[in-house]
Design an enzyme around this catalytic site. Sequence first.
Site, mmCIF file in Angstrom:
data_model
loop_
_atom_site.group_PDB
_atom_site.id
_atom_site.type_symbol
_atom_site.label_atom_id
_atom_site.label_comp_id
_atom_site.label_asym_id
_atom_site.label_seq_id
_atom_site.Cartn_x
_atom_site.Cartn_y
_atom_site.Cartn_z
ATOM 1 N N LYS A 1 0.835 -1.197 0.000
ATOM 2 C CA LYS A 1 0.000 0.000 0.000
ATOM 3 C C LYS A 1 0.872 1.249 0.000
ATOM 4 O O LYS A 1 0.666 2.167 -0.782
ATOM 5 C CB LYS A 1 -0.928 -0.027 1.218
ATOM 6 C CG LYS A 1 -1.827 1.178 1.333
ATOM 7 C CD LYS A 1 -2.784 1.027 2.495
ATOM 8 C CE LYS A 1 -3.505 2.344 2.744
ATOM 9 N NZ LYS A 1 -4.465 2.254 3.846
ATOM 10 N N GLU B 1 10.499 -4.652 4.489
ATOM 11 C CA GLU B 1 10.618 -6.043 4.038
ATOM 12 C C GLU B 1 10.299 -6.159 2.548
ATOM 13 O O GLU B 1 11.020 -6.813 1.779
ATOM 14 C CB GLU B 1 9.645 -6.951 4.814
ATOM 15 C CG GLU B 1 9.972 -7.149 6.273
ATOM 16 C CD GLU B 1 9.317 -6.102 7.165
ATOM 17 O OE1 GLU B 1 8.989 -4.991 6.675
ATOM 18 O OE2 GLU B 1 9.144 -6.394 8.365
ATOM 19 N N GLY C 1 -4.849 -1.978 5.052
ATOM 20 C CA GLY C 1 -4.068 -3.107 4.538
ATOM 21 C C GLY C 1 -4.767 -4.437 4.754
ATOM 22 O O GLY C 1 -4.860 -5.277 3.851
ATOM 23 N N ARG C 2 -5.310 -4.643 5.955
ATOM 24 C CA ARG C 2 -5.921 -5.944 6.264
ATOM 25 C C ARG C 2 -7.305 -6.098 5.646
ATOM 26 O O ARG C 2 -7.938 -7.135 5.815
ATOM 27 C CB ARG C 2 -5.944 -6.145 7.775
ATOM 28 C CG ARG C 2 -6.518 -4.985 8.581
ATOM 29 C CD ARG C 2 -6.044 -5.082 10.039
ATOM 30 N NE ARG C 2 -6.480 -3.959 10.857
ATOM 31 C CZ ARG C 2 -5.814 -2.819 11.004
ATOM 32 N NH1 ARG C 2 -4.670 -2.623 10.351
ATOM 33 N NH2 ARG C 2 -6.260 -1.860 11.792
ATOM 34 N N GLU D 1 -4.580 -6.835 14.812
ATOM 35 C CA GLU D 1 -4.093 -5.509 14.414
ATOM 36 C C GLU D 1 -5.224 -4.485 14.520
ATOM 37 O O GLU D 1 -4.990 -3.312 14.787
ATOM 38 C CB GLU D 1 -3.528 -5.538 12.985
ATOM 39 C CG GLU D 1 -2.689 -4.317 12.640
ATOM 40 C CD GLU D 1 -1.846 -4.499 11.383
ATOM 41 O OE1 GLU D 1 -0.652 -4.793 11.473
ATOM 42 O OE2 GLU D 1 -2.410 -4.334 10.277
ATOM 43 N N HIS E 1 -4.737 -33.609 16.723
ATOM 44 C CA HIS E 1 -3.614 -34.460 17.137
ATOM 45 C C HIS E 1 -2.470 -33.622 17.685
ATOM 46 O O HIS E 1 -1.339 -34.104 17.765
ATOM 47 C CB HIS E 1 -3.151 -35.309 15.954
ATOM 48 C CG HIS E 1 -4.183 -36.327 15.565
ATOM 49 N ND1 HIS E 1 -4.246 -37.574 16.148
ATOM 50 C CD2 HIS E 1 -5.222 -36.256 14.708
ATOM 51 C CE1 HIS E 1 -5.274 -38.241 15.633
ATOM 52 N NE2 HIS E 1 -5.885 -37.460 14.757
ATOM 53 N N LYS F 1 9.627 -1.002 14.067
ATOM 54 C CA LYS F 1 10.218 -0.621 12.773
ATOM 55 C C LYS F 1 11.313 0.425 12.973
ATOM 56 O O LYS F 1 12.389 0.341 12.389
ATOM 57 C CB LYS F 1 9.150 -0.030 11.858
ATOM 58 C CG LYS F 1 8.096 -0.981 11.358
ATOM 59 C CD LYS F 1 7.160 -0.237 10.389
ATOM 60 C CE LYS F 1 5.918 -1.033 10.072
ATOM 61 N NZ LYS F 1 4.947 -0.288 9.266
HETATM 62 O O1 F6P Z 1 2.535 -4.120 9.814
HETATM 63 C C1 F6P Z 1 1.910 -2.917 9.582
HETATM 64 C C2 F6P Z 1 1.357 -2.787 8.220
HETATM 65 O O2 F6P Z 1 1.194 -1.437 7.971
HETATM 66 C C3 F6P Z 1 0.058 -3.533 7.994
HETATM 67 O O3 F6P Z 1 -1.035 -2.860 8.472
HETATM 68 C C4 F6P Z 1 0.070 -3.682 6.519
HETATM 69 O O4 F6P Z 1 -0.868 -4.618 6.098
HETATM 70 C C5 F6P Z 1 1.506 -4.089 6.288
HETATM 71 O O5 F6P Z 1 2.234 -3.313 7.221
HETATM 72 C C6 F6P Z 1 2.023 -3.884 4.906
HETATM 73 O O6 F6P Z 1 2.006 -2.541 4.535
HETATM 74 P P1 F6P Z 1 2.194 -2.112 3.033
HETATM 75 O O7 F6P Z 1 1.082 -2.701 2.242
HETATM 76 O O8 F6P Z 1 2.161 -0.621 3.042
HETATM 77 O O9 F6P Z 1 3.528 -2.639 2.558
#
Ligand code: F6P
Length: 536
Positions: free
Chosen positions: A220, A226, A277-278, A363, A394, A503
Amino acid sequence: MAADLPSSLAASPAAFVRCDEVPAWRALHALYAQSGRSFDLRQAFAEDAGRFAAFSQRAPHLFADLSKGLIDAASQALLFDLARQCALPAQRDALFRGDAINTTEDRAVLHYLLRYPTSGAQWVPAGLEALSEQRTQVQATLDAMLDYAERVRADAAYTDIVHIGIGGSDLGPQMAVRALTAYASSGRRLHFVSNVDGHELDGVLRDLDPARTLFLIASKTFTTQETMTNAHSARAWFEARGGVDVARHFAALTSNVAAARAFGITTTFGFWDWVGGRYSLWSAIGLPIAIAVGARNFRELLAGAHAMDAHFATAPLEANLPVRLALLDVWYRNFHDLSSRCITAYHSGLARLPAHLQQLEMESNGKRVDRAGRMLPFATAPVLWGEPGTNGQHAYFQMIHQGSDVVPVEFIAVREAAHDLPGHQAQLLANVLAQGQALMQGRPDAAGHRHFPGNRPSTLLLLDRLDPASLGALVALQEHRVFCSGALWGINSFDQWGVELGKVLAQDIGQRLDTGDVRGLDASTAGLLGIVRGDR
Ligand code: F6P
């Protein structure tokens, strides 16, 4: 309903009232002390022949059995009072109207628009006309995204699609692609890379041919460390292996189109700041789903979610499944003091559903201040966890049956299988029904190690089949349920400040790993940093 409302709400319907500030909260505490604590499911069934009918219902694409929950008519009635006194319908309407209910970020929360159809809508939210610009953008992006998905599907040169994203930009699409395997066209592999741990990307790239690979960079913000690290490494690998034409082999799914362009990606599909995001699998973030199952099935997924939106928006509270589930969640968390919920899906395709729901619930509602910033005097989001049945049986079911903690289990089952292997489906369904029965009945007469206390609650959500529409409805149901409990708790379910601190500190420590500078660090972190660097 108006008679139940505090006067502040009558003046401002979108204002919020916290659950602990209304009379029903105190009444529920009194009821819990009087009869809720000692409630016994076996006795409740024995005394009420209509219990199954009263505590189960149909909702779009699924059947829900809440009758093995620790509720009765009295507690349920008070829980509905709680919802009314907290103006839950008004809070829901504010969501659909597009009010900026994500107050800390001053944003509307309009993911339902992503699945609101251009024709054949099942309900018309008040204020929809004011959202026509957003709807036009949604449809244009959806059409372009699905058109692109079909072109990718038709292009035999692509054998592998690598989706790079994390959190909401990974969990939803990954969960849905796995769930809808039966609807996927064969001959193309979809890979998901989320972790900054290079083993993950390395393991995927090892077998790939750059000329036959399409990378989808899903973020987003297009700034997440990452994802950016993985995206840069993927591009470096692509170029080092002789890959040409980044424009053809990379696409971006993002609300930060400018940053994607700066990265060198020209094929971009956008979404908007009002999609959390979620809640984004319905947006361009869902492109890998569309590539896997095709445009028609993706639209079915949206249609199933829309049907659940319409149910949530229009069904009376007493027959409103997201509301009923959320009220049960609040009853368990705040009165029975149950701190977790186990999600056990009896369909291997739903293996990633618990991970998606973890982000959705934890979250969204893992907060300890209300929307006004006041410390909450009660508990909020439970811990969600779980593995597919029968594997969970199990492993951790020992603890669920006989452990010292009571863990409400949410069983999810699917009536029809998408395979024709004889015997499997009947065994699977027998197991899910038996587990709910065993949790409830227990074996109270047995002694010592063989004693099962029983009276352990469970819910069953039963789909006819795991098809795109049912999956859409199931996920939308969970979204609305989380909204409802968050609204009752008075928290902002749509921000996630809790992920920021780690972060920031990781950036600082990353620099210190280079320099070895431990000044100002606590002794533990300084010691570990030295060991990690090999200084000690
Ligand atoms: O971990 C925090 C967060 O902002 C989530 O809410 C989101 O889904 C994820 O990081 C990924 O964010 P982005 O889509 O901006 O890479």
